[in-house]
Design a protein around this motif. Structure first.
Motif, PDB file in Angstrom:
ATOM      1  N   TYR A   1       0.987  -1.151   0.074  1.00  0.00           N
ATOM      2  CA  TYR A   1      -0.085  -0.001  -0.061  1.00  0.00           C
ATOM      3  C   TYR A   1       1.044   1.262  -0.110  1.00  0.00           C
ATOM      4  CZ  TYR A   1      -3.589  -3.193   1.230  1.00  0.00           C
ATOM      5  OH  TYR A   1      -4.502  -4.605   1.332  1.00  0.00           O
ATOM      6  N   LEU A   2       0.509   2.188  -0.779  1.00  0.00           N
ATOM      7  CA  LEU A   2       1.328   3.510  -0.912  1.00  0.00           C
ATOM      8  C   LEU A   2       0.425   4.554  -0.654  1.00  0.00           C
ATOM      9  CD1 LEU A   2       3.228   2.670  -4.162  1.00  0.00           C
ATOM     10  CD2 LEU A   2       4.038   2.347  -1.897  1.00  0.00           C
ATOM     11  N   ALA A   3       0.976   5.602   0.111  1.00  0.00           N
ATOM     12  CA  ALA A   3       0.356   6.873  -0.070  1.00  0.00           C
ATOM     13  C   ALA A   3       1.094   7.841  -0.980  1.00  0.00           C
ATOM     14  CB  ALA A   3       0.637   7.821   1.388  1.00  0.00           C
ATOM     15  N   LEU A   4       0.047   8.422  -2.118  1.00  0.00           N
ATOM     16  CA  LEU A   4       0.819   9.116  -3.181  1.00  0.00           C
ATOM     17  C   LEU A   4      -0.373  10.064  -3.491  1.00  0.00           C
ATOM     18  CD1 LEU A   4       2.843   9.181  -5.154  1.00  0.00           C
ATOM     19  CD2 LEU A   4       1.762   7.518  -6.524  1.00  0.00           C
ATOM     20  N   ALA A   5       0.043  11.155  -3.674  1.00  0.00           N
ATOM     21  CA  ALA A   5      -0.779  12.308  -4.316  1.00  0.00           C
ATOM     22  C   ALA A   5      -1.940  12.541  -3.528  1.00  0.00           C
ATOM     23  CB  ALA A   5      -1.169  12.130  -5.603  1.00  0.00           C
ATOM     24  N   GLY A   6      -1.914  12.177  -2.174  1.00  0.00           N
ATOM     25  CA  GLY A   6      -3.076  12.347  -1.200  1.00  0.00           C
ATOM     26  C   GLY A   6      -4.031  11.103  -1.365  1.00  0.00           C
ATOM     27  N   ASP A   7      -3.693  10.056  -2.036  1.00  0.00           N
ATOM     28  CA  ASP A   7      -4.457   9.033  -2.006  1.00  0.00           C
ATOM     29  C   ASP A   7      -3.674   7.564  -1.357  1.00  0.00           C
ATOM     30  OD1 ASP A   7      -5.919  10.503  -3.850  1.00  0.00           O
ATOM     31  OD2 ASP A   7      -5.133   9.810  -5.524  1.00  0.00           O
ATOM     32  N   ASN A   8      -4.334   6.591  -1.469  1.00  0.00           N
ATOM     33  CA  ASN A   8      -3.959   5.216  -0.838  1.00  0.00           C
ATOM     34  C   ASN A   8      -3.992   4.448  -2.068  1.00  0.00           C
ATOM     35  OD1 ASN A   8      -3.824   2.770   0.383  1.00  0.00           O
ATOM     36  ND2 ASN A   8      -3.662   3.782   2.193  1.00  0.00           N
ATOM     37  N   TYR A   9      -2.921   3.960  -2.563  1.00  0.00           N
ATOM     38  CA  TYR A   9      -2.972   3.102  -3.535  1.00  0.00           C
ATOM     39  C   TYR A   9      -2.284   1.482  -3.203  1.00  0.00           C
ATOM     40  CZ  TYR A   9      -2.977   7.081  -6.799  1.00  0.00           C
ATOM     41  OH  TYR A   9      -3.154   8.367  -7.254  1.00  0.00           O
ATOM     42  N   ALA A  10      -3.251   0.511  -3.496  1.00  0.00           N
ATOM     43  CA  ALA A  10      -2.883  -0.543  -3.449  1.00  0.00           C
ATOM     44  C   ALA A  10      -2.271  -1.560  -4.591  1.00  0.00           C
ATOM     45  CB  ALA A  10      -4.036  -1.848  -2.880  1.00  0.00           C
TER      46      ALA A  10
ATOM     47  N   MET B   1      -7.249   2.121  -6.133  1.00  0.00           N
ATOM     48  CA  MET B   1      -7.221   3.360  -5.682  1.00  0.00           C
ATOM     49  C   MET B   1      -7.925   3.844  -4.694  1.00  0.00           C
ATOM     50  SD  MET B   1      -5.889   5.094  -9.243  1.00  0.00           S
ATOM     51  CE  MET B   1      -4.054   5.031  -9.922  1.00  0.00           C
ATOM     52  N   ARG B   2      -7.612   4.356  -3.646  1.00  0.00           N
ATOM     53  CA  ARG B   2      -8.641   4.753  -2.602  1.00  0.00           C
ATOM     54  C   ARG B   2      -8.535   6.285  -2.536  1.00  0.00           C
ATOM     55  NH1 ARG B   2     -11.134   0.857   0.798  1.00  0.00           N
ATOM     56  NH2 ARG B   2      -9.922  -1.205   0.294  1.00  0.00           N
ATOM     57  N   VAL B   3      -9.408   7.262  -3.174  1.00  0.00           N
ATOM     58  CA  VAL B   3      -9.020   8.519  -3.366  1.00  0.00           C
ATOM     59  C   VAL B   3     -10.084   9.310  -2.258  1.00  0.00           C
ATOM     60  CG1 VAL B   3      -9.158  10.452  -5.001  1.00  0.00           C
ATOM     61  CG2 VAL B   3      -8.650   7.906  -5.691  1.00  0.00           C
ATOM     62  N   PRO B   4      -9.492  10.016  -1.428  1.00  0.00           N
ATOM     63  CA  PRO B   4     -10.430  11.107  -0.302  1.00  0.00           C
ATOM     64  C   PRO B   4     -10.896  12.091  -1.107  1.00  0.00           C
ATOM     65  CG  PRO B   4      -7.929  11.055   0.231  1.00  0.00           C
ATOM     66  CD  PRO B   4      -8.011  10.310  -1.014  1.00  0.00           C
ATOM     67  N   ASP B   5     -11.778  12.713  -0.308  1.00  0.00           N
ATOM     68  CA  ASP B   5     -12.299  14.029  -1.025  1.00  0.00           C
ATOM     69  C   ASP B   5     -11.036  14.845  -1.222  1.00  0.00           C
ATOM     70  OD1 ASP B   5     -14.227  15.646  -1.860  1.00  0.00           O
ATOM     71  OD2 ASP B   5     -14.054  16.767   0.103  1.00  0.00           O
ATOM     72  N   GLY B   6     -11.062  15.761  -2.466  1.00  0.00           N
ATOM     73  CA  GLY B   6      -9.916  16.557  -2.717  1.00  0.00           C
ATOM     74  C   GLY B   6      -8.575  15.799  -3.096  1.00  0.00           C
TER      75      GLY B   6
ATOM     76  N   GLY C   1       5.915   6.934  -4.196  1.00  0.00           N
ATOM     77  CA  GLY C   1       5.065   6.863  -2.985  1.00  0.00           C
ATOM     78  C   GLY C   1       5.629   6.448  -1.496  1.00  0.00           C
ATOM     79  N   HIS C   2       5.003   6.623  -0.536  1.00  0.00           N
ATOM     80  CA  HIS C   2       5.278   6.118   0.679  1.00  0.00           C
ATOM     81  C   HIS C   2       4.675   5.043   1.132  1.00  0.00           C
ATOM     82  CE1 HIS C   2       7.443   9.962   1.337  1.00  0.00           C
ATOM     83  NE2 HIS C   2       6.620  10.454   0.586  1.00  0.00           N
ATOM     84  N   VAL C   3       5.439   3.919   1.600  1.00  0.00           N
ATOM     85  CA  VAL C   3       4.522   2.530   1.674  1.00  0.00           C
ATOM     86  C   VAL C   3       3.887   2.712   3.137  1.00  0.00           C
ATOM     87  CG1 VAL C   3       5.060   0.235   2.675  1.00  0.00           C
ATOM     88  CG2 VAL C   3       6.418   1.130   0.743  1.00  0.00           C
ATOM     89  N   VAL C   4       2.646   2.496   3.277  1.00  0.00           N
ATOM     90  CA  VAL C   4       2.066   2.546   4.561  1.00  0.00           C
ATOM     91  C   VAL C   4       1.340   1.050   4.853  1.00  0.00           C
ATOM     92  CG1 VAL C   4       1.185   5.084   4.081  1.00  0.00           C
ATOM     93  CG2 VAL C   4      -0.308   3.213   3.034  1.00  0.00           C
ATOM     94  N   ASP C   5       0.518   1.207   5.931  1.00  0.00           N
ATOM     95  CA  ASP C   5       0.336  -0.482   6.294  1.00  0.00           C
ATOM     96  C   ASP C   5      -0.930  -0.940   5.746  1.00  0.00           C
ATOM     97  OD1 ASP C   5       2.528  -0.294   8.424  1.00  0.00           O
ATOM     98  OD2 ASP C   5       1.114   0.573   9.878  1.00  0.00           O
TER      99      ASP C   5
ATOM    100  N   PRO D   1      -1.394   9.078   5.134  1.00  0.00           N
ATOM    101  CA  PRO D   1      -0.059   9.249   4.435  1.00  0.00           C
ATOM    102  C   PRO D   1       0.744   9.799   5.579  1.00  0.00           C
ATOM    103  CG  PRO D   1      -1.868  11.004   4.109  1.00  0.00           C
ATOM    104  CD  PRO D   1      -2.432   9.926   4.729  1.00  0.00           C
ATOM    105  N   PRO D   2       2.029   9.617   5.702  1.00  0.00           N
ATOM    106  CA  PRO D   2       2.913  10.028   6.509  1.00  0.00           C
ATOM    107  C   PRO D   2       3.130  11.376   6.500  1.00  0.00           C
ATOM    108  CG  PRO D   2       3.961   9.142   4.744  1.00  0.00           C
ATOM    109  CD  PRO D   2       2.839   9.008   4.710  1.00  0.00           C
TER     110      PRO D   2
END
Length: 176
Positions: A32-41, A58-63, A138-142, A148-149
């Motif tokens: 899983y990566l935090a990238l461009a404000g999103d979370n990508y698996a 891709m999980r994309v939060p509002d904005g 991207g930044h690896v997340v759990d 995101p970090p």
């Protein structure tokens, strides 16, 4: 004639060195990566498809969403939850869940979640390679819901610069 012999002109024989890939929800091997404000698996990579395509959840939060860009490969999105606004060649298209969008190679585009609620989509890139770019920038997340970090303004600027510097290696041009 055996089952693996070529019976149709132009279709290669089966390659038994390639195996079936099954990715299950909450698979501990998923990155899983935090990238461009999103979370990508990273679900399926080029190493599993002989470079033919990759598949990203891709999980994309509002904005959330990437900056304007273009690349020399096809990109297809299927909206699973919520809605996403795609800007394609300067024109906005708001796309609801259940819809699929194909972005032709080389066309300028980006997407943004303007809905006020989280959205989720599958992204297939063909040929593969985009997943490798994302892994480098991207930044690896759990997991899929991980935040995101926390980055300093200097770290954020360095990340944006790295993305721009590496883009060309992955047939991508950032339009910022």
């Amino acid at each position: 004639m055996t089952a693996t012999e070529n019976t149709t002109a132009g279709i290669p024989d089966d390659d038994p060195s390639r195996s079936l890939t099954v990715v299950k929800p909450d698979d501990p091997d998923t990155t899983y990566l935090a990238l461009a404000g999103d979370n990508y698996a990273m679900l399926i990579g080029g190493d599993q498809t002989d470079g033919r395509y990759c598949l990203i959840d891709m999980r994309v939060p509002d904005g959330g969403g990437p900056p304007p860009h273009r690349h020399n490969f096809e990109e297809m999105f299927t909206i699973l939850e919520g809605e996403i606004t795609f800007t394609f060649r300067g024109q906005e298209h708001t796309v609801p869940a259940g819809s699929t969008v194909n972005i032709p190679a080389n066309a300028p585009h980006f997407f943004r979640n303007k809905s006020g609620a989280p959205a989720r989509m599958l992204c297939m890139c063909t040929p593969a390679g985009q997943e490798e770019y994302f892994l480098r920038v991207g930044h690896v997340v759990d997991g899929p819901e991980s935040a995101p970090p926390e980055l300093s303004p200097e770290e954020e600027a360095a990340g944006r610069q790295l993305a721009v510097e590496l883009a060309g290696q992955y047939q991508t041009e950032m339009l910022i």
